[in-house]
Design a protein around this motif. Structure first.
Motif, short mmCIF file in Angstrom:
data_model
loop_
_atom_site.label_atom_id
_atom_site.label_comp_id
_atom_site.label_asym_id
_atom_site.label_seq_id
_atom_site.Cartn_x
_atom_site.Cartn_y
_atom_site.Cartn_z
N ILE A 91 0.83 -1.21 0.00
CA ILE A 91 0.00 0.00 0.00
C ILE A 91 0.86 1.26 0.00
CG2 ILE A 91 -1.65 1.33 1.37
CD1 ILE A 91 -2.93 -1.31 2.22
N ASP A 92 1.94 1.25 0.79
CA ASP A 92 2.82 2.42 0.85
C ASP A 92 3.48 2.71 -0.50
OD1 ASP A 92 2.23 2.77 3.50
OD2 ASP A 92 4.07 1.83 4.26
N GLU A 93 3.87 1.64 -1.22
CA GLU A 93 4.62 1.83 -2.46
C GLU A 93 3.74 1.90 -3.70
OE1 GLU A 93 7.69 -1.11 -2.76
OE2 GLU A 93 8.61 -0.56 -0.84
N TYR A 94 2.61 1.17 -3.69
CA TYR A 94 1.81 1.07 -4.91
C TYR A 94 0.34 1.47 -4.72
CZ TYR A 94 5.75 -1.61 -6.75
OH TYR A 94 7.00 -2.01 -7.17
N GLY A 95 -0.09 1.68 -3.49
CA GLY A 95 -1.49 2.01 -3.25
C GLY A 95 -2.33 0.77 -3.00
N PRO A 96 -3.56 0.95 -2.51
CA PRO A 96 -4.38 -0.20 -2.10
C PRO A 96 -4.81 -1.11 -3.25
CG PRO A 96 -5.63 1.85 -1.99
CD PRO A 96 -4.21 2.23 -2.22
N LEU A 97 -4.83 -0.61 -4.48
CA LEU A 97 -5.24 -1.48 -5.58
C LEU A 97 -4.21 -2.55 -5.90
CD1 LEU A 97 -6.95 0.98 -8.11
CD2 LEU A 97 -7.95 -0.34 -6.25
N SER A 98 -3.04 -2.47 -5.30
CA SER A 98 -2.03 -3.52 -5.49
C SER A 98 -2.35 -4.75 -4.63
CB SER A 98 -0.64 -2.99 -5.15
OG SER A 98 -0.54 -2.69 -3.76
N ILE A 99 -3.40 -4.65 -3.80
CA ILE A 99 -3.86 -5.79 -2.99
C ILE A 99 -5.05 -6.42 -3.70
CG2 ILE A 99 -4.62 -6.55 -0.72
CD1 ILE A 99 -1.92 -5.16 -0.67
N PHE A 100 -4.99 -7.71 -3.93
CA PHE A 100 -6.04 -8.42 -4.67
C PHE A 100 -6.66 -9.51 -3.80
CE2 PHE A 100 -6.99 -12.24 -7.35
CZ PHE A 100 -8.18 -11.77 -7.90
N HIS A 101 -7.98 -9.65 -3.88
CA HIS A 101 -8.69 -10.69 -3.14
C HIS A 101 -9.54 -11.51 -4.10
CE1 HIS A 101 -12.10 -11.85 -0.15
NE2 HIS A 101 -11.17 -12.79 -0.16
N ASN A 102 -9.31 -12.82 -4.11
CA ASN A 102 -10.14 -13.76 -4.88
C ASN A 102 -10.88 -14.65 -3.90
OD1 ASN A 102 -10.49 -15.11 -7.78
ND2 ASN A 102 -10.40 -16.74 -6.27
N TYR A 103 -12.19 -14.73 -4.05
CA TYR A 103 -13.00 -15.56 -3.16
C TYR A 103 -14.16 -16.13 -3.96
CZ TYR A 103 -16.22 -11.61 -3.23
OH TYR A 103 -17.08 -10.63 -3.64
N ASP A 104 -14.76 -17.19 -3.41
CA ASP A 104 -15.95 -17.77 -4.03
C ASP A 104 -16.76 -18.47 -2.96
OD1 ASP A 104 -17.76 -18.80 -6.08
OD2 ASP A 104 -16.15 -18.37 -7.49
N SER A 105 -17.38 -19.60 -3.27
CA SER A 105 -18.34 -20.22 -2.36
C SER A 105 -17.86 -21.56 -1.83
CB SER A 105 -19.69 -20.39 -3.07
OG SER A 105 -20.18 -19.16 -3.52
N GLY A 106 -16.56 -21.68 -1.58
CA GLY A 106 -16.04 -22.94 -1.06
C GLY A 106 -16.64 -23.34 0.26
N SER A 107 -17.07 -22.34 1.04
CA SER A 107 -17.82 -22.58 2.27
C SER A 107 -18.91 -21.53 2.36
CB SER A 107 -16.92 -22.50 3.50
OG SER A 107 -17.70 -22.56 4.69
N GLU A 108 -20.14 -21.97 2.68
CA GLU A 108 -21.26 -21.04 2.75
C GLU A 108 -21.57 -20.61 4.19
OE1 GLU A 108 -23.91 -22.02 -1.16
OE2 GLU A 108 -24.31 -23.21 0.63
N LEU A 109 -20.68 -20.89 5.13
CA LEU A 109 -20.91 -20.45 6.50
C LEU A 109 -20.90 -18.92 6.55
CD1 LEU A 109 -18.80 -23.03 8.49
CD2 LEU A 109 -21.26 -23.02 8.11
N LEU A 110 -21.83 -18.37 7.31
CA LEU A 110 -22.15 -16.96 7.22
C LEU A 110 -20.97 -16.04 7.50
CD1 LEU A 110 -24.26 -14.75 6.83
CD2 LEU A 110 -24.95 -15.06 9.21
N THR A 111 -20.25 -16.27 8.59
CA THR A 111 -19.21 -15.31 8.95
C THR A 111 -17.96 -15.43 8.08
OG1 THR A 111 -18.30 -16.72 10.70
CG2 THR A 111 -20.03 -15.18 11.33
N LYS A 112 -17.92 -16.41 7.20
CA LYS A 112 -16.80 -16.47 6.24
C LYS A 112 -16.77 -15.21 5.36
CE LYS A 112 -15.62 -20.75 7.32
NZ LYS A 112 -14.43 -21.02 8.13
N ASN A 113 -17.94 -14.55 5.22
CA ASN A 113 -18.00 -13.33 4.41
C ASN A 113 -17.22 -12.17 5.02
OD1 ASN A 113 -20.02 -13.95 2.13
ND2 ASN A 113 -21.09 -14.67 3.95
N LEU A 114 -16.66 -12.37 6.20
CA LEU A 114 -15.87 -11.31 6.82
C LEU A 114 -14.61 -11.01 6.01
CD1 LEU A 114 -16.40 -9.75 9.52
CD2 LEU A 114 -14.51 -11.06 10.48
#
Length: 694
Positions: A91-114
């Protein structure tokens, strides 16, 4: 011996309630809950293998960091400090868009969406958009109905006709089987529409095997027949639909001869399908997800919706077009949180590998993979490996060392649903489940949500200041109480059927469309650049090569995505790629999960390539021999299995096999998206088959 009630958290239509037997602090037995009507006391092979799943020797137990190319066990503090350091540096060197998150539905437990909330609160990030599973159909039903609702699975017994359109319930929806059998025992009829064999073909009154990707033309041809012969529900059409005249004009061109040329279905079969919908109502249609995995998949769903609407098979017991429901979406959205970031960027999930490699200003420096396994499940596996390898710091949270985890720099072991307290609700069941913590975590595993709580604490994220391990579940359950009147205490007493989800979808005939009616003609679709009326959009390779039908539908501009020049390269090799390649889901796995288990390996020990015997004979191939399935992207290997109850122009290999098996099907698929819904058109794929060594 103690017995606990919980629920399977897998991304599955069945949503089973389970009884877990404990002895001396260990799980000794898992069984289906006989008190839960949809579960009916039995589990599928996956559910029956949970005991091994939890205690499997290959289960990840400790955090590891890759050092000099080898994974080394570290403490949680060292792992989390390392991750926080990399996030801050990026974030300091490239900004927040340099952080990537990939997720899907491997588990449907509710708090996994955190995990989504964490990246929303980070000040900006790059995340995925689109769908690998069902986005085309969601967009279609949103145009037609205004949203997604479906009849309760228990309502199937009221159907006089059941159409399994692309859905193999024996493999992917086995808990629908008792309700289908009961409907048939009452004199109901069954139709199966699938280019592959299913477990119910022998019990069906009508079996159709259309050419892959042509379901829309078949549905439009059947609707034309019904309109021509006056076999429509005039009351429903006149009082509860919009745009019927435009639809009548659109289907006029789908003559029996044209549909036969497109779909490979004879005129008498088209007529039989039309009469199935038009004569013995009510008819329930259970849609599969494979039929929208083509570049025209959304329009195929719209055409089937329209066929049901023409015959009035909507909004009454025993009728409807079942694809999913949206009623539980706000629950997960509450945990995921609002889009707080002022800066954000989206990568197309289908074309993710190229998106990562092509990222500029900034490039991806840190990536998190949660609840997903893109190395196996996204298109373009070869390019995906290059993409993940290009990322400076890749963090994976999982229970096993998947192919994606093997590419990681940090792997954090998470708990199973037996090892944490949570809630389960999904898009196919009206039931909401409480899942108690039954055993202590294996090794040093931690729940996903606690990992993100700790990362947020170390980063000082303001949005997480009031979130703790102790109050998280109560907070997550708040919208269930507010919107549905069901409290956390209610759920702890046993599964609760959501009282706000009607057992019969659209029974009040109040649709969520702009007109308040079912829309044959959608102005919203037109404004989105789609055909306003359901159209037939041929598979991408058929349009390119000038195949069975190349006319554009409704003046639609071709929006199929892919790499520059890719389509022409694909076309040039079609003569050597004569087979449609279908990669259905397995009854033994949910995507890539469960394949490590010995019980599953005993039931399904090796990848199989299904092929019609006459095609195999023409190629000089024999049952059981290893073959190579190939196209211009690569090749995979599987054992040939001859199946006379499938189309001759199709080859099928189940999806989900890992790279070590040699049969990871996404080495062959291309990053093509559906015309609507930004969904992966996995089945727009052609292959050849040859003996290994040729």
């Amino acid at each position: 011996m103690e017995v606990y009630r919980t629920a399977c958290p897998r991304d599955c239509l069945d949503s089973c309630s389970m009884l877990v037997h404990m002895d001396n602090g260990k799980i000794v037995k898992v069984q289906g809950d006989p008190a839960h009507p949809p579960t009916g006391g039995f589990l599928c092979p996956k559910g029956n293998s949970y005991l091994e799943y939890i205690y499997h020797p290959e289960r990840l137990r400790y955090p590891v960091i890759k050092k000099k190319g080898e994974f080394t066990r570290v403490s949680w503090d060292e792992a989390l400090d390392f991750v926080v350091q990399k996030i801050r540096k990026a974030i300091d060197e490239y900004g927040p868009l340099s952080i990537f998150h990939n997720y899907d539905s491997g588990s449907e437990l509710l708090t996994k969406n955190l995990d989504v909330r964490f990246f929303n609160a980070l000040g900006g990030s790059t995340r995925v958009s689109g769908s690998l599973c069902w986005g085309g159909g969601i967009a279609a039903q949103t145009y037609d109905f205004g949203g997604l609702l479906q009849n309760d699975i228990e309502d199937l017994v009221n159907a006089k006709g059941i159409v399994l359109w692309g859905r193999n319930v024996g493999d992917t929806n086995s808990h629908a089987m008792p309700f289908i059998r009961k409907a048939l025992s009452r004199g109901g009829k069954l139709a199966v529409i699938n280019p592959l064999k299913t477990g119910l073909d022998g019990q069906a009154d009508l079996v159709l095997r259309p050419r892959p990707g042509t379901d829309g033309a078949l549905a439009l041809g059947a609707a034309r027949f019904l309109i021509k012969h006056g076999l429509i529900d005039r009351d429903f059409v006149q009082n509860h639909t919009f745009g019927f005249e435009e639809f009548c004009r659109a289907v006029e061109e789908f003559t029996p001869d044209r549909v036969r040329n497109i779909a490979g279905i004879e005129e008498e079969q088209i007529k039989a399908l039309a009469l199935f919908y038009g004569r013995d109502t009510p008819v329930t249609t259970l849609l599969g997800y494979g039929l929208q995995r083509y570049s025209g998949g959304g329009n195929a769903i719209r055409a089937i919706d329209a066929l049901a609407a023409v015959t009035g098979n909507i909004g009454k017991p025993g009728a409807g077009v079942s694809y999913g429901h949206q009623m539980h979406w706000p629950i997960g959205a509450h945990v995921a949180g609002p889009e707080l970031a002022k800066v954000r960027r989206y990568f197309d999930r289908t074309n993710l590998a190229r998106e990562i490699l092509d990222a500029q200003n900034p490039p991806i420096k840190v990536a998190f993979i949660t609840r997903s396994n893109p190395m196996n499940m996204n298109p373009d596996t070869s390019v995906m490996k290059r993409a993940l390898d290009s990322i400076e710091t890749l963090v994976v949270i999982d229970l096993f060392m998947t192919d994606t985890a093997k590419e990681a720099d940090v792997v954090l072991p998470c708990t199973s649903f037996f090892e944490e307290e949570n809630l389960k609700a999904n898009s196919w069941s009206p039931w909401i489940f409480y899942c108690p913590k039954i055993i202590e975590p294996v090794g040093e595993c931690r729940p996903d949500q606690e990992i993100f709580l700790e990362l947020a604490k170390r980063l000082g994220l303001e949005d997480f200041q009031d979130r703790t391990r102790e109050n998280l579940l109560k907070w997550a359950a708040e919208p269930i109480k507010q919107q549905f009147g069901v409290s956390l205490d209610d759920l702890k007493k046993g599964p609760v059927k959501n009282p706000k989800i009607p057992p019969v979808a659209w029974s009040d005939k109040k649709f969520m469309t702009p007109s308040g009616k079912f829309e044959f003609y959608s102005q919203k679709a037109a404004s989105d650049g789609q055909p306003p009326v359901a159209a037939y959009i041929p598979p991408a390779h058929e349009r390119i090569k000038g195949g069975h039908d190349t006319r554009e539908a409704g003046g639609m501009v071709d929006k199929i995505t892919g790499h520059p020049g890719e389509a022409l390269a694909f076309d040039s090799g079609l003569r050597n790629l004569p087979y449609y390649f279908i990669t259905p889901h397995s009854r033994f796995r949910i995507h890539s999960q469960f394949q490590y288990l010995s019980k599953i390996k005993a039931l399904h020990p090796h990848p199989m390539a299904l092929m019609h015997p006459e095609e195999a004979a023409a190629l000089g191939l024999e049952e059981g021999e290893p073959v190579e399935i190939y196209n211009e992207r690569g090749a995979i290997r599987a054992r040939l299995t001859l199946e006379p109850r499938m189309r001759r122009d199709v080859v099928a290999v189940e999806s989900g096999w890992n790279m070590a098996s040699g049969a990871c099907v996404n080495f062959l698929t291309s990053p093509v998206t559906t015309e609507m819904g930004q969904s992966a058109a996995f089945y727009d794929c052609r292959v050849g088959v040859r003996r290994i060594g040729l």
